[in-house]
Structure formats: C-alpha cells, structure tokens
Design an enzyme around this catalytic site. Structure first.
Site, PDB file in Angstrom:
ATOM      1  N   CYS A  32      -2.037  -2.887   7.392  1.00 31.41           N
ATOM      2  CA  CYS A  32      -2.058  -3.860   6.537  1.00 31.41           C
ATOM      3  C   CYS A  32      -0.665  -4.857   6.637  1.00 31.41           C
ATOM      4  CB  CYS A  32      -2.160  -3.058   5.149  1.00 31.41           C
ATOM      5  SG  CYS A  32      -3.803  -2.156   5.009  1.00 31.41           S
ATOM      6  N   ASP A  38       0.765  -1.312   0.064  1.00 32.95           N
ATOM      7  CA  ASP A  38      -0.133   0.035   0.084  1.00 32.95           C
ATOM      8  C   ASP A  38       0.875   1.196   0.085  1.00 32.95           C
ATOM      9  OD1 ASP A  38      -2.043  -2.196   0.230  1.00 32.95           O
ATOM     10  OD2 ASP A  38      -2.329  -1.333   2.362  1.00 32.95           O
ATOM     11  N   LYS A  46      -6.233  -5.043  -3.412  1.00 31.22           N
ATOM     12  CA  LYS A  46      -6.996  -5.655  -2.153  1.00 31.22           C
ATOM     13  C   LYS A  46      -7.881  -4.894  -1.622  1.00 31.22           C
ATOM     14  CE  LYS A  46      -3.286  -4.556   1.486  1.00 31.22           C
ATOM     15  NZ  LYS A  46      -4.096  -3.781   2.360  1.00 31.22           N
TER      16      LYS A  46
END
Length: 236
Positions: free
Chosen positions: A166, A24, A133
């Site tokens: 995450c 990310d 995701k």
C-alpha cells in the site's frame, strides 16, 4: 522551506504545503491476531515502526504539516472488496484467508471491527484527516487527490505498512499525478521477507521518489516548528 537529506539526493519543500501520510497502521497489519499475522506474515517487528511513526507525526504536526491517516478495508459484507469479477477478490490475502477459514468471515478488514481499527498507540487528532480506502493505493476511489490539490500540497511523506504494497502503490500513483513522494524507511514495514522491504525502497529511490529516515525528517523540521506555532498564535 526545509531541506531533507534523502536518497538519491536531498529534497527541499515547505512543511505547511506538504503532508505526512500514515498508511494502514491498523491492527490488521501491525498487531498479533490481525489479518497479516493470521495470513502467515511476520508482524513481530512492527513495534519500532509504531514508535517511529509517533515521533514523525509529532514533528510534522509541530511544523504545521497536514497529517492524513489511511485505513484499508471494506464494509462487513465485503461488497466494496469486489466479487469474483474483480482481481482484488482473487489477490487479496485477507479475502483468501477468509475463504480458507470461514470462521474469520466478517472479521478481517471489516469496517467497525478490531482488525480495521488503528493501533491503540496511534491516535489522529483534531485537524488530521482520516480516509478509508478500498484498494492498495490511497488515490483509488478516495478524495485524496482533491484534498491535496485544494491545499496546494505537492510533497508527500509516507510512513506505514506495508512498504511493498500500500505504501509503494500510493506513492507510485502520486508520482503519476505529479506529487513528490518521500518514504521514511524506518517508519515502514514490509509484508513478507526482508528483501521485499529492500526491493520496494530500491524501486522508490531509483524510479518514483526519495527515501529518508525519521531522525533526518525530525531534524530537518525542527527549525520549522517554532515558525508554525508563531503563525498559529498570530491568527488565533
């Protein structure tokens, strides 16, 4: 086979049967004006993280490791985010921020938008894999497990943001699926105060995986890089 210095102990693995995972590294999480910044989180210290990830990616690529990039987010109507029946609807700070500030609706973590894009300094190359995701874990509703198993990959080296959300979520899920997870601590950054970073690293090193750093990673890989290049030439 290389041996990577790490906590709580060193770990040996074959680079070409391992993957570097970049979690990310989007404007949402690493840029001023992105979702985390707008939601009140401090993103001022992400610059060194971006630089360290670039260094780790270059070393991993030279050694023949698979590079996987994750992008967290949803369609611009947020159907993939789940409605009020989903806990994600209630706990996602991006969704909460947009409910509090309607003018941001459709701008935070929406596929195709600036917020969703990877930061300019980090660019996937041919042979890398880019995966969307919809939740914190990169294993949930993605083909990650299949991609890794089909390549015989068991060791995962993690970088990215946020360490305590995450990154840790994906590493934990990988642990339950029998993957060895390693975090490069100086190539990650937390969402929240500094103790969130330390707590996440403590959890990982004590219960779920290993913790190392970019310099150790690159140094361990350096003997492997010429071997990877030689193999490429042999099969070219």
């Amino acid at each position: 086979m290389i041996t990577l210095p790490a906590r709580p102990e060193s770990l040996s693995f074959a680079p070409q049967q391992s993957a570097l995972i970049v979690v990310d590294m989007q404007n949402a999480y690493a840029s001023q004006g992105g979702y985390l910044d707008l939601a009140g989180f401090d993103v001022s210290a992400t610059r060194p993280v971006i630089d360290n990830i670039n260094t780790a990616v270059a070393a991993a690529r030279a050694a023949g490791m698979l590079i996987i990039w994750f992008q967290n987010g949803w369609d611009d109507q947020y159907v993939e985010a789940g409605g009020p029946g989903s806990p994600n609807y209630h706990k996602s700070n991006a969704l909460k921020t947009m409910r509090q500030r309607p003018e941001l609706q459709g701008k935070l973590l929406a596929k195709g938008g600036w917020d969703y894009q990877l930061v300019d300094e980090l660019t996937p190359q041919e042979g890398d894999i880019v995966l969307p995701k919809p939740r914190y874990s990169g294993f949930f509703n993605t083909p990650l497990d299949s991609i890794l198993r089909s390549r015989g990959i068991r060791h995962l080296v993690f970088t990215g943001i946020a360490t305590n959300v995450c990154v840790e979520s994906t590493l934990r899920d990988g642990f339950f699926l029998e993957y060895f997870g390693i975090v490069l601590e100086d190539a990650t950054h937390q969402a929240g105060p500094a103790f969130a970073q330390q707590a996440a690293l403590f959890n990982i090193e004590t219960f779920f995986g290993w913790v190392s750093d970019v310099e150790s990673f690159c140094h361990a890989l350096s003997p492997a890089a010429p071997l990877a290049l030689a193999k490429e030439k042999r099969y070219a």
